[in-house]
Design a protein around this motif. Structure first.
Motif, mmCIF file in Angstrom:
data_model
loop_
_atom_site.group_PDB
_atom_site.id
_atom_site.type_symbol
_atom_site.label_atom_id
_atom_site.label_comp_id
_atom_site.label_asym_id
_atom_site.label_seq_id
_atom_site.Cartn_x
_atom_site.Cartn_y
_atom_site.Cartn_z
ATOM 1 N N HIS A 159 4.917 11.951 -3.783
ATOM 2 C CA HIS A 159 5.587 10.651 -3.614
ATOM 3 C C HIS A 159 4.893 9.743 -2.633
ATOM 4 C CE1 HIS A 159 7.480 11.514 0.425
ATOM 5 N NE2 HIS A 159 7.145 12.748 0.070
ATOM 6 N N CYS A 160 5.240 8.472 -2.733
ATOM 7 C CA CYS A 160 4.862 7.521 -1.703
ATOM 8 C C CYS A 160 5.771 7.751 -0.515
ATOM 9 C CB CYS A 160 5.035 6.097 -2.209
ATOM 10 S SG CYS A 160 4.842 4.898 -0.883
ATOM 11 N N HIS A 161 5.199 7.708 0.680
ATOM 12 C CA HIS A 161 5.984 8.061 1.865
ATOM 13 C C HIS A 161 6.688 6.873 2.490
ATOM 14 C CE1 HIS A 161 7.224 10.748 5.025
ATOM 15 N NE2 HIS A 161 6.515 11.730 4.501
ATOM 16 N N HIS A 181 11.163 2.717 1.927
ATOM 17 C CA HIS A 181 11.757 1.826 0.934
ATOM 18 C C HIS A 181 11.212 2.055 -0.469
ATOM 19 C CE1 HIS A 181 13.624 -1.417 3.687
ATOM 20 N NE2 HIS A 181 13.783 -0.210 4.164
ATOM 21 N N HIS A 182 10.093 2.776 -0.563
ATOM 22 C CA HIS A 182 9.548 3.044 -1.892
ATOM 23 C C HIS A 182 10.095 4.338 -2.468
ATOM 24 C CE1 HIS A 182 5.843 0.311 -1.009
ATOM 25 N NE2 HIS A 182 7.008 -0.297 -0.875
ATOM 26 N N MET A 183 10.820 5.047 -1.628
ATOM 27 C CA MET A 183 11.392 6.308 -2.109
ATOM 28 C C MET A 183 12.720 6.068 -2.807
ATOM 29 S SD MET A 183 10.501 9.216 0.629
ATOM 30 C CE MET A 183 10.537 8.546 2.257
ATOM 31 N N HIS A 192 0.838 -1.185 0.000
ATOM 32 C CA HIS A 192 0.000 0.000 0.000
ATOM 33 C C HIS A 192 0.877 1.239 0.000
ATOM 34 C CE1 HIS A 192 -3.053 -2.854 0.590
ATOM 35 N NE2 HIS A 192 -2.628 -3.201 1.784
ATOM 36 N N HIS A 193 0.373 2.306 -0.569
ATOM 37 C CA HIS A 193 1.205 3.489 -0.684
ATOM 38 C C HIS A 193 0.562 4.696 -0.023
ATOM 39 C CE1 HIS A 193 3.768 1.301 -3.336
ATOM 40 N NE2 HIS A 193 2.853 1.178 -4.273
ATOM 41 N N PRO A 194 1.200 5.217 1.016
ATOM 42 C CA PRO A 194 0.764 6.503 1.562
ATOM 43 C C PRO A 194 1.318 7.613 0.655
ATOM 44 C CG PRO A 194 2.503 5.568 2.925
ATOM 45 C CD PRO A 194 2.297 4.629 1.788
HETATM 46 CU CU LIG Z 1 4.675 2.978 -1.247
#
Ligand SMILES: [Cu+2]
Lengths: 474, 514
Positions: free
Chosen positions: B373-375, B378-380, B319-321
């Motif tokens: 961006h996604c918070h 690791h997705h950054m 899931h992406h915040p």
């Molecule tokens: Cu994410």
């Protein structure tokens, strides 16, 4: 103060005394401390110290001696290996025997006084009927001397083959030990590569420890690996020193441990078993010596077969006859009657020896075949391995290592994986060295008629217990 | 009439495409100019940086925010300004946080063109009263980064697939021809269609065999943000998804000027690999519309516009915040339907779950380059690796590559930073080739951004650029070369605090070393 308090204070003091990590080093004999009791994982402590270099038992440092290449060691060995001189002396000894065996018997000069005290006219107890000098000469019949000389000349021929064999023994052994030393030297280099990787792994473990990605167990384990790798380097040094000294022993010189230069990998094409066997059986100096010995044994029979033909011994002399009071002469011919001893026993021994030697030729061929069987399989196996390591495995592992390096460069893998590939690359090269070494050794043996043992005394032409006990060689 | 509107939509998309392609065609010129400006930048380096004033003014210096002539929109609604950050007077007001502040576009002009950066639209033809689309499931190569071509599955040569865009009430016919070497199904996510066309694997239909065609046909009575995807789990994870946008019969009110679409996905691609591992439980490549930051294309809008972003999370299991800087946005819809205005929520961060879509709307009243961006930490980033080894020892990996047989030895002494537990936390390394730099900087959408932009935007990140009209025109509608940082400096000059602004040093940009 509680037990915990005391140990904490001791630890802190150690920290202050010797900086980071020193708390782990206690005084001798315990070099590595027990884990610091309650604090690991409850407060930050520096990672366990890197172990110190393991003791190296007093040996001479490497690399002080000369840099030797194969050509040099071979020529040094030719000059200094004592067995080659021995082999040449064996030839001289046999030639001397041949000379001796062909020498004509010396005449015998005798003084004879016969019938001393015989009563003669005008004198009782005269000085004798005959007083004078006699010279006698043995006339050798049936060409015994030339046969004897021929026999020993043939034995000298045997020793010539044996000297060639000795030459091969020495050169093969020098080559084998040269390649062993070269391989040991390369293994040492490779162990040093592995050491750099182990050192890197130890540094990496500390880096990971600092960011919480490794714990004290991991750091200690990297210490263990580092220490084992350091010992492996020392072991490789020991092996190299041993190989170098073995080599210089064969060369016949006492040189300090230096370096060897040369190419371990061979470029010779693969030899077939049948071709190799045919060549060895046809050309091996051992077989040639056995055949030469057979021909000497044939002459031995001929020689023994004429032994019974009696020599004629002529004697003649002149003296004074006190009975007749005049100068007289004596003459004597003697000949042994071969009535009982017609040398039957020795002839049949010589025939037996001849037949024995015929089997010896066959036996030699078979031993060569047997020795080749083993050497050849090792040769073929190491040929397969060496070519595969050279053409595929090592380049493939090298490429694999390169892939990981460039992945690391692009931030796609972590350093520990690169280190692992680096170690694997060094390890396949270590294996490659061993296979190339094996291949070289067996190739040398195959090309050099399976002869080795360059410090074994050069052998003589005769097997033990052979008839050879007559004072004058015959 | 409706057909005309479609054509117009396509045309406007085409125009934009023309501008983009024109920019690419002019890339040689741009590149040369970039190199020239790099050279001058190096000379400039020798001079001490004066705060704020090192960059020459660009655009029309006296440009004021403007409202297009002939509209009835205003600059201010209940104390909320479309040109200045601010919330307005009253949380219960319709205009609080710009909630119902209309865009410049007139409702009569129909919906704003939908733009999914870096994705094409799927063309259609009217056949027997239905809009007929041809969709081809196939293996594709997608360039996540310049020169980084990953093997995934998609549709019609693209991953994600091309956008299907229709109007509420249309009848659609989608002719699916399977060019994969294995069976597939296409599911029309969210549509209330006849069950035989739902595409759920073998529950409703036989598989579409390799080389075979299956025709889906249904009426679209929904409006909003939808998508299509393969109904084979691993094909989904391997990238098979695309937008299905349905414009409402009654244009959403208030009208927006921009309608952007972003599909977030992630993949696992091992080092030295280009084939995504759809079985992986780990994810190291994160893409927005098939590209990873900083190769994601910034969303560019004009100061004062009302902007919609539709965001679909098509990650296999993450899931992406989603966070956008500098603005407060309203969540006005999800993939199910538009949310009634009474239920809109103002947010800075919206959690978008797997296979969910969210529509964000806001008034772009704060000029600048805003990260979107996604918070999740690791997705950054992409393919994070442990920060140990040469890259933190200031020893170049090239030294190892130079001689594979004899590696350099390691320094046992550690750097001073190692006195601090936790050091290093900052990601290091990441050098970029000059070629890559040209590609990143060759795009019009990034012109004039700070020279450090490439270091800032990674993984699931893109940028929302809010530009004053003159700068927007300069960036998006001309081919003029623009110095790195020039637009940003100009915005600081006009809207910020130029005396306390330091431009990024351009010379450090060849390496992303932290
Ligand atoms: Cu994410």
């Amino acid at each position: 103060m509680s037990k915990f308090g005391i140990s904490a204070v001791v630890m802190l003091m150690a920290l202050f005394i010797d900086g980071a990590g020193a708390q782990e080093l206690l005084q001798s004999p315990a070099r590595i401390a027990e884990p610091p009791a309650p604090s690991a994982g409850s407060q930050f402590i520096n990672p366990p110290a890197r172990p110190t270099q393991p003791a190296s038992v007093g040996d001479t440092p490497l690399g002080l001696g000369e840099v030797l290449d194969l050509k040099t060691v071979l020529s040094l060995a030719t000059q200094n290996n004592p067995t080659l001189r021995q082999a040449r002396l064996q030839i001289s000894a046999e030639l001397a025997k041949a000379q001796q065996a062909g020498l004509y018997p010396n005449p015998t000069l005798a003084y004879a006084g016969e019938q001393i005290f015989v009563d003669v006219e005008g004198d009782t107890d005269s000085p004798g009927e005959f007083q004078g000098g006699i010279i006698s000469q043995r006339i050798v019949t049936a060409g015994k001397l030339s046969l004897s000389r021929e026999k020993y000349l043939r034995r000298a021929h045997v020793t010539e083959h044996l000297a060639v064999a000795q030459q091969y023994r020495v050169c093969n052994d020098v080559r084998i030990h040269f390649y062993r030393a070269l391989a040991a030297q390369q293994r040492l280099e490779m162990q040093r590569e592995l050491l750099k990787t182990a050192e890197d792994a130890a540094v990496t473990a500390r880096e990971l420890y600092n960011v919480g990605q490794a714990n004290r167990y991991d750091v200690r384990k990297s210490n263990v690996m580092l220490q084992r790798t350091r010992l492996a380097v020392q072991k490789a040094e020991h092996e190299y020193r041993m190989r170098f000294r073995e080599l210089t022993s064969l060369v016949g010189l006492d040189l300090p441990v230096g370096a060897v230069v040369g190419t371990l990998a061979t470029t010779e094409p693969l030899a077939t078993f049948d071709g190799t066997l045919a060549r060895i059986v046809a050309e091996s100096p051992e077989v040639l010596a056995a055949r030469a010995k057979l021909s000497a044994d044939r002459i031995t029979i001929e020689r023994e077969e004429v032994e019974w033909i009696p020599d004629i011994v002529f004697s003649a002399g002149t003296g004074y006859n006190f009975d007749a009071r005049e100068t007289v002469a004596v003459a004597d011919i003697s000949i042994e009657i071969p009535l009982f001893d017609r040398n039957q026993g020795t002839i049949s021994q010589a025939r037996a020896d001849f037949n024995r030697q015929r089997r010896e030729v066959r036996r030699t061929e078979l031993t060569l075949r047997q020795r080749l069987a083993m050497v050849y399989e090792q040769y073929a196996m190491s040929f397969e391995h060496a070519s595969e390591y050279r053409d595929s495995i090592v380049p493939e592992m090298r490429a694999a290592y390169r892939e990981l390096l460039s992945s690391y460069k692009q931030n796609r893998i972590e350093w520990r994986e690169v280190l692992q590939a680096q170690a694997e690359y060094a390890e396949v090269r270590l294996a490659q060295i061993s296979y190339e070494e094996q291949l070289r050794q067996s190739e040398v043996l195959i090309q050099g008629y399976l002869l080795d043992g360059g410090l074994n005394a050069a052998s003589g032409p005769m097997p033990a217990g052979h008839i050879d006990s007559v004072p004058k060689p015959r | 009439m409706r057909y005309e509107k479609e054509t117009k939509l396509l045309q406007s998309a085409g125009r934009r495409e023309f501008i983009t392609k024109g920019a690419i065609a002019a890339a040689t010129g741009v590149t040369a100019a970039m190199l020239a400006s790099a050279a001058t930048a190096q000379e400039a380096m020798k001079m001490p940086h004066a705060h704020g004033h090192s960059q020459k003014p660009i655009g029309s210096r006296n440009a004021k925010p403007s409202i297009p002539a002939g509209t009835d929109v205003r600059e201010e609604y209940d104390g909320y300004s479309r040109f200045k950050p601010g919330r307005g007077n009253d949380p219960d007001s319709d205009y609080y946080l710009g909630k119902l502040v209309p865009g410049f576009r007139k409702t009569e002009d129909g919906p704003a063109p939908f733009v999914a950066p870096d994705l094409e639209k799927l063309p259609w033809e009217m056949v027997n009263g239905a809009k007929e689309f041809h969709l081809v499931p196939m293996a594709v190569e997608r360039e996540f980064h310049p020169g980084v071509k990953m093997n995934v599955y998609g549709y019609n040569g693209s991953m994600p697939g091309p956008t299907i865009e229709v109007n509420q009430g249309d009848r659609v016919r989608i002719v699916v021809t399977n060019e994969l070497p294995e069976d597939t199904f296409v599911h029309w996510h969210g549509f209330e269609l006849p069950v035989q066309y739902d595409g759920a694997a073998t529950l409703n239909q036989e598989p579409i065999k390799p080389g075979r065609t299956f025709v889906y046909e249904f009426d679209v009575h929904e409006e909003g943000t939808f998508f299509y995807h393969s109904h084979v789990a691993m094909q989904e994870a391997f990238g098979q998804v695309g937008w299905f946008i349905v414009h409402p019969k009654k244009v959403f009110d208030p009208p927006v000027d921009r309608d952007f679409g972003l599909i977030f996905q992630n993949f696992f691609v091992g080092p030295n690999q280009t084939v995504s591992d759809s079985w992986s439980m780990d994810w190291n490549w994160h893409t927005i519309n098939g590209r990873s930051g900083p190769y994601t294309t910034p969303l560019v809008c004009k100061h004062g516009e009302r902007v919609r972003v539709r965001l679909l999370n098509f990650a296999p299991m993450q899931h992406h915040p989603i966070h956008m800087h500098g603005h407060t946005f309203w969540v006005t819809g999800h993939e199910g339907a538009r949310v009634p205005k009474s239920a809109w929520i103002p947010r800075n961060n919206e959690l978008v779950g797997v296979a969910q879509a969210s529509d964000f709307e806001f008034v772009a009243n704060n000029p600048g380059d805003w990260i979107f961006h996604c918070h999740m930490v690791h997705h950054m980033m992409n393919h994070m690796t442990k920060q140990v080894g040469p890259r933190i020892r200031q020893a170049s990996v090239d030294r190892y590559l130079a001689n594979l047989d004899n590696r350099p030895s390691v320094e046992a002494a550690q750097r001073a930073g190692f006195n601090t537990p936790g050091y290093p936390q900052k990601m290091m390394g990441m050098s970029m080739s000059e070629e890559d730099m040209k590609i990143y900087w060759g795009r019009r959408e990034v012109q004039g951004m700070r020279a450090n932009y490439l270091m800032a935007v990674k993984g699931l990140m893109t940028v929302m650029r809010v530009l004053p009209d003159d700068l927007y025109e300069l960036v998006m509608e001309t081919d003029q070369p623009i110095e790195k940082g020039a637009v940003f400096s100009e915005i600081v000059r006009r809207f910020g605090d130029p005396d306390h602004y330091e431009p990024a040093p351009k010379h450090e940009m060849m390496s992303m070393d932290g």
